[in-house]
Design a protein around this motif. Structure first.
Motif, short mmCIF file in Angstrom:
data_model
loop_
_atom_site.label_atom_id
_atom_site.label_comp_id
_atom_site.label_asym_id
_atom_site.label_seq_id
_atom_site.Cartn_x
_atom_site.Cartn_y
_atom_site.Cartn_z
N ASN A 105 -22.66 24.70 -5.46
CA ASN A 105 -21.76 24.88 -4.87
C ASN A 105 -20.20 24.71 -5.55
N LEU A 106 -19.55 25.89 -4.31
CA LEU A 106 -17.74 26.12 -5.29
C LEU A 106 -16.93 24.45 -5.61
N LEU A 107 -17.44 23.72 -5.34
CA LEU A 107 -16.45 22.09 -5.57
C LEU A 107 -17.01 22.13 -6.74
N ASP A 108 -18.60 21.79 -7.54
CA ASP A 108 -18.95 22.24 -8.13
C ASP A 108 -17.97 22.43 -9.79
N LEU A 109 -16.92 23.03 -9.28
CA LEU A 109 -15.66 23.87 -10.71
C LEU A 109 -14.38 22.90 -10.62
N ASP A 110 -14.41 21.82 -9.77
CA ASP A 110 -13.07 20.73 -9.74
C ASP A 110 -13.81 19.85 -9.99
N ILE A 111 -13.35 19.14 -11.50
CA ILE A 111 -13.62 18.57 -12.16
C ILE A 111 -14.02 16.63 -11.54
N ARG A 112 -13.12 16.86 -10.70
CA ARG A 112 -13.14 15.17 -10.12
C ARG A 112 -14.44 15.50 -9.01
N TRP A 113 -14.90 16.70 -8.16
CA TRP A 113 -15.90 16.53 -7.87
C TRP A 113 -17.39 16.10 -8.40
N PHE A 123 -18.89 5.73 -9.60
CA PHE A 123 -18.81 6.61 -8.05
C PHE A 123 -20.28 7.42 -7.80
N ASN A 124 -20.55 7.39 -6.76
CA ASN A 124 -21.66 8.19 -6.41
C ASN A 124 -21.82 9.21 -5.17
N GLY A 125 -20.99 9.67 -5.47
CA GLY A 125 -20.74 10.84 -4.75
C GLY A 125 -20.07 10.22 -2.82
N VAL A 126 -20.01 11.23 -2.44
CA VAL A 126 -19.68 10.39 -0.14
C VAL A 126 -19.75 9.74 -0.06
N PHE A 127 -19.11 8.67 0.54
CA PHE A 127 -19.48 7.46 0.91
C PHE A 127 -18.66 7.38 2.29
N GLN A 138 -16.07 22.04 2.69
CA GLN A 138 -15.31 22.67 2.35
C GLN A 138 -16.14 23.28 0.44
N GLY A 139 -17.09 24.21 0.26
CA GLY A 139 -17.47 24.12 -0.94
C GLY A 139 -18.65 23.24 -1.34
N SER A 140 -19.12 22.72 -0.54
CA SER A 140 -20.34 21.57 -0.85
C SER A 140 -21.60 21.58 0.39
N ASP A 141 -22.75 21.65 0.23
CA ASP A 141 -23.70 20.82 1.03
C ASP A 141 -23.27 19.73 2.08
N GLU A 142 -22.93 18.71 1.35
CA GLU A 142 -22.13 17.35 2.41
C GLU A 142 -21.61 17.49 3.29
N VAL A 143 -22.02 16.33 3.67
CA VAL A 143 -21.28 16.10 5.55
C VAL A 143 -20.82 14.37 5.52
N PHE A 144 -19.25 14.18 5.44
CA PHE A 144 -18.44 13.49 5.46
C PHE A 144 -19.08 12.60 7.01
N GLN A 161 -13.89 23.82 10.63
CA GLN A 161 -14.15 24.18 9.11
C GLN A 161 -14.41 24.14 8.41
N GLY A 162 -14.17 22.32 8.39
CA GLY A 162 -14.66 21.60 7.06
C GLY A 162 -13.17 21.37 6.83
N ILE A 163 -13.25 20.12 6.27
CA ILE A 163 -12.65 19.80 5.67
C ILE A 163 -12.61 19.19 4.06
N SER A 164 -10.94 19.91 3.04
CA SER A 164 -11.24 20.07 1.72
C SER A 164 -11.50 18.38 1.17
N PHE A 165 -11.53 18.68 -0.62
CA PHE A 165 -12.69 17.70 -1.24
C PHE A 165 -10.66 16.98 -1.15
N ASP A 166 -9.79 17.83 -0.89
CA ASP A 166 -8.10 17.06 -0.84
C ASP A 166 -7.93 15.73 0.37
N GLN A 167 -8.53 16.60 1.21
CA GLN A 167 -8.05 16.13 2.98
C GLN A 167 -9.32 14.68 2.65
#
Length: 186
Positions: A2-10, A27-31, A82-88, A162-168
């Protein structure tokens, strides 16, 4: 990948073996974030260990709420990341007509289908702009899951499409009282 895998914070956010150097938090990902009751419910949260809270004719359960003439159904509001397969998901409440409310209950007991209905978002979502009267559609969820709430317009509809960004997503967490951004930077 995923594109977000390039982000160290992700990567830090999803690495359950990583410990934050400042506090030891992991942390264990999206909650998801859920709401105990619709915003207009005046009688406080559902007491611990109870499945129902009734005050006069008003009644709050884990999935249904009645307040005067208003009716509410607990549902899930999805926001793809955005940039992942995850859904919040927000676990929120939808205000529906009494007819739709009782149709939903009938469907839960196998007395016909629930085809969905018009609804109104009944919670202010932290970090998300939405009007006081956010018109939505409530659609049946997959078997055994809560129904899905989809906005009809505005910024919330755009975020769902459109999805939300990781920052959002991090802003949503911060607005809900869980600012994890400093723990992902170190």
């Amino acid at each position: 990948m995923n594109l977000l895998d390039l982000d160290i914070r992700w990567r830090r956010f999803n690495d359950e073996d990583r410990t934050c150097p400042c506090c030891g938090r992991q942390f264990n990902g999206v909650f998801d974030i859920g709401f105990d009751h619709p915003d207009i419910w005046p009688h406080g949260p559902l007491p611990d260990g109870q499945v129902e809270h009734q005050v006069g004719e008003d009644k709050l359960g884990s999935d249904l709420c009645r307040l005067d003439e208003a009716r509410f159904i607990r549902c899930i509001l999805p926001l793809p990341i955005q940039g992942s397969d995850e859904v919040f998901h927000f676990g929120t409440w939808a205000e529906v007509t009494p007819e739709a409310f009782y149709g939903y209950i009938d469907a839960c007991f196998g007395e016909g289908p629930f085809d969905g209905c018009a609804a109104r978002l009944a919670n202010a979502l932290p970090g998300i702009e939405s009007g006081d009267e956010t018109a939505c559609d409530l659609a049946p969820g997959p078997d055994g899951e809560r129904p899905r709430l989809m906005a009809r317009g505005g910024p919330l509809k755009a975020a769902q499409e459109q999805g939300i960004s990781f920052d959002q997503l991090l802003d949503i967490y911060a607005a809900s009282g869980s600012d994890i951004r400093p723990h992902l930077a170190a």
